[in-house]
Enzyme design. Structure first.
Site, PDB file in Angstrom:
ATOM      1  N   VAL A 103       0.826  -1.201   0.000  1.00 32.28           N
ATOM      2  CA  VAL A 103       0.000   0.000   0.000  1.00 32.28           C
ATOM      3  C   VAL A 103       0.869   1.263   0.000  1.00 32.28           C
ATOM      4  O   VAL A 103       0.352   2.368   0.054  1.00 32.28           O
ATOM      5  CB  VAL A 103      -0.955  -0.002   1.232  1.00 32.28           C
ATOM      6  CG1 VAL A 103      -1.937  -1.156   1.144  1.00 32.28           C
ATOM      7  CG2 VAL A 103      -0.182  -0.063   2.552  1.00 32.28           C
ATOM      8  N   HIS A 119      -4.490  -4.325  -2.280  1.00 27.32           N
ATOM      9  CA  HIS A 119      -4.791  -3.987  -0.883  1.00 27.32           C
ATOM     10  C   HIS A 119      -4.956  -2.480  -0.674  1.00 27.32           C
ATOM     11  O   HIS A 119      -4.946  -2.014   0.464  1.00 27.32           O
ATOM     12  CB  HIS A 119      -3.717  -4.551   0.050  1.00 27.32           C
ATOM     13  CG  HIS A 119      -3.797  -6.047   0.184  1.00 27.32           C
ATOM     14  ND1 HIS A 119      -2.829  -6.812   0.808  1.00 27.32           N
ATOM     15  CD2 HIS A 119      -4.752  -6.927  -0.230  1.00 27.32           C
ATOM     16  CE1 HIS A 119      -3.186  -8.094   0.765  1.00 27.32           C
ATOM     17  NE2 HIS A 119      -4.334  -8.187   0.133  1.00 27.32           N
ATOM     18  N   CYS A 130     -20.104   6.505   3.137  1.00 28.80           N
ATOM     19  CA  CYS A 130     -20.719   6.680   1.810  1.00 28.80           C
ATOM     20  C   CYS A 130     -19.719   6.310   0.706  1.00 28.80           C
ATOM     21  O   CYS A 130     -18.561   6.011   0.971  1.00 28.80           O
ATOM     22  CB  CYS A 130     -21.238   8.106   1.634  1.00 28.80           C
ATOM     23  SG  CYS A 130     -19.962   9.341   1.326  1.00 28.80           S
ATOM     24  N   GLY A 193       8.851 -11.272  -2.136  1.00 29.24           N
ATOM     25  CA  GLY A 193       8.717 -10.556  -0.871  1.00 29.24           C
ATOM     26  C   GLY A 193       7.369 -10.709  -0.207  1.00 29.24           C
ATOM     27  O   GLY A 193       6.870  -9.764   0.398  1.00 29.24           O
ATOM     28  N   THR A 194       6.802 -11.891  -0.306  1.00 28.00           N
ATOM     29  CA  THR A 194       5.498 -12.098   0.326  1.00 28.00           C
ATOM     30  C   THR A 194       5.476 -13.435   1.061  1.00 28.00           C
ATOM     31  O   THR A 194       5.950 -14.444   0.542  1.00 28.00           O
ATOM     32  CB  THR A 194       4.340 -11.976  -0.702  1.00 28.00           C
ATOM     33  OG1 THR A 194       3.112 -12.284  -0.029  1.00 28.00           O
ATOM     34  CG2 THR A 194       4.526 -12.862  -1.919  1.00 28.00           C
ATOM     35  N   SER A 195       4.912 -13.412   2.284  1.00 31.03           N
ATOM     36  CA  SER A 195       4.966 -14.591   3.154  1.00 31.03           C
ATOM     37  C   SER A 195       3.964 -15.663   2.736  1.00 31.03           C
ATOM     38  O   SER A 195       3.974 -16.751   3.300  1.00 31.03           O
ATOM     39  CB  SER A 195       4.705 -14.174   4.603  1.00 31.03           C
ATOM     40  OG  SER A 195       3.428 -13.575   4.696  1.00 31.03           O
ATOM     41  N   GLU A 221      12.836 -15.301   3.542  1.00 29.28           N
ATOM     42  CA  GLU A 221      12.653 -16.418   4.480  1.00 29.28           C
ATOM     43  C   GLU A 221      11.649 -17.382   3.855  1.00 29.28           C
ATOM     44  O   GLU A 221      10.912 -16.991   2.950  1.00 29.28           O
ATOM     45  CB  GLU A 221      12.099 -15.887   5.812  1.00 29.28           C
ATOM     46  CG  GLU A 221      13.066 -14.969   6.547  1.00 29.28           C
ATOM     47  CD  GLU A 221      12.354 -14.113   7.598  1.00 29.28           C
ATOM     48  OE1 GLU A 221      12.401 -14.475   8.766  1.00 29.28           O
ATOM     49  OE2 GLU A 221      11.739 -13.103   7.222  1.00 29.28           O
TER      50      GLU A 221
END
Ligand code: OAD
Length: 246
Positions: A103, A119, A130, A193-195, A221
């Site tokens: 984001v 996201h 609204c 770069g995402t778990s 990781e």
């Protein structure tokens, strides 16, 4: 299979590339991740900070948290990983699509254009009541100030997707359309770069595989969904993305 250093993905004029990025891609720009080492959700209560219920319970606390994150994101600069993706898009044109869970706005600031921010955006504000259109907003709301909608007086909120909220169905349709359009191409899916802990993003690898894509993961990781990828490269995206996309 771990390959270090990785071979180039050999982007040629038959290749279509779908990329999914997560917080790890911005780590080398100095932004914290959520679940990795030092991740935000390891020390902060995500249910109070990133859910509609948390916002209803203490909107000032939520705005303090996102205001700090706005300030950090504005100070950060895109890194070599962001730039390698811009270069890949420049070469592939419409055969490139970047889906990000981030984001922070760094992909756009780096120059990515074929970009879907599933996201939402930290530097956007919308109404919690609204359907007033989202507006760009870099303001840090501090000292308990909760901004109000000038149309309905409802509380304004950061334009990010929170836990328990649906993604925009149009975004998932756009991914499907991309995979359909290029199904005769040499299709590659690359996550970085995402778990692999948050759905539906974590399942994109399966969607791409069903369409015949070769699948690659770059992560510092072990990711929760690493077993679903054919190729796993362990390391930093700022180093590995330029090599893979060379
Ligand atoms: P996570 O924090 O869950 O995962 C980031 C991953 O990046 C971890 O597995 C790290 O090991 C890895 N990592 C750290 N530094 C890296 C580097 N330099 N190079 C490569 N990998 C590195 O972040 P996301 O998967 O993006 O949702 O999290 C998904 C969503 O959960 C986020 O979009 C956010 C969060 O709650 C919302 O804000 C709606």
């Amino acid at each position: 299979m771990t390959e270090t250093p990785p071979p180039s993905l050999q982007l040629d004029d038959r290749t279509a590339l779908l990329v999914l990025t997560g917080a790890g891609v911005s780590a080398e720009s100095g932004l914290p991740t959520y679940r990795g080492t030092g991740g935000l959700w390891r020390s902060l209560p995500f249910e109070r900070l990133a859910s509609p219920e948390g916002f209803a319970g203490d909107p000032a606390l939520v705005w303090r948290f996102y205001s700090e994150r706005r300030e950090t994101a504005l100070r950060a600069e895109p890194n070599a990983g962001h730039r390698a993706l811009v270069e890949a898009e420049r070469r592939l044109g419409d055969r490139f699509l970047l889906v990000t869970q981030n984001v922070d706005g760094l992909h756009r600031r780096a120059g990515s254009e074929r970009l879907i921010e599933i996201h939402g955006r930290l530097l956007g504000t919308r109404c919690s009541r609204c359907d007033r259109e989202e507006v760009p907003d870099t303001t840090a709301y501090r000292e308990g100030h909760v901004p109000r909608c000038d149309r309905c007086r409802g509380m304004l909120r950061p334009a990010v997707v929170w836990f328990g909220e649906q993604l925009d169905p149009e975004h998932l349709d756009a991914v499907d359309r991309f995979l359909e359009r290029w199904r005769a191409a040499r299709l590659l899916f690359l996550a970085a770069g995402t778990s692999g802990a948050v759905w539906p993003a974590a399942g994109l690898v399966d969607v791409a595989r069903r369409r015949g894509a070769e699948t690659w993961l770059v992560n510092a990781e072990p990711a929760d969904n690493a077993g679903r990828f054919e190729h796993v490269c362990e390391g930093r995206s700022g180093t590995l993305l330029p090599l893979l996309l060379a």
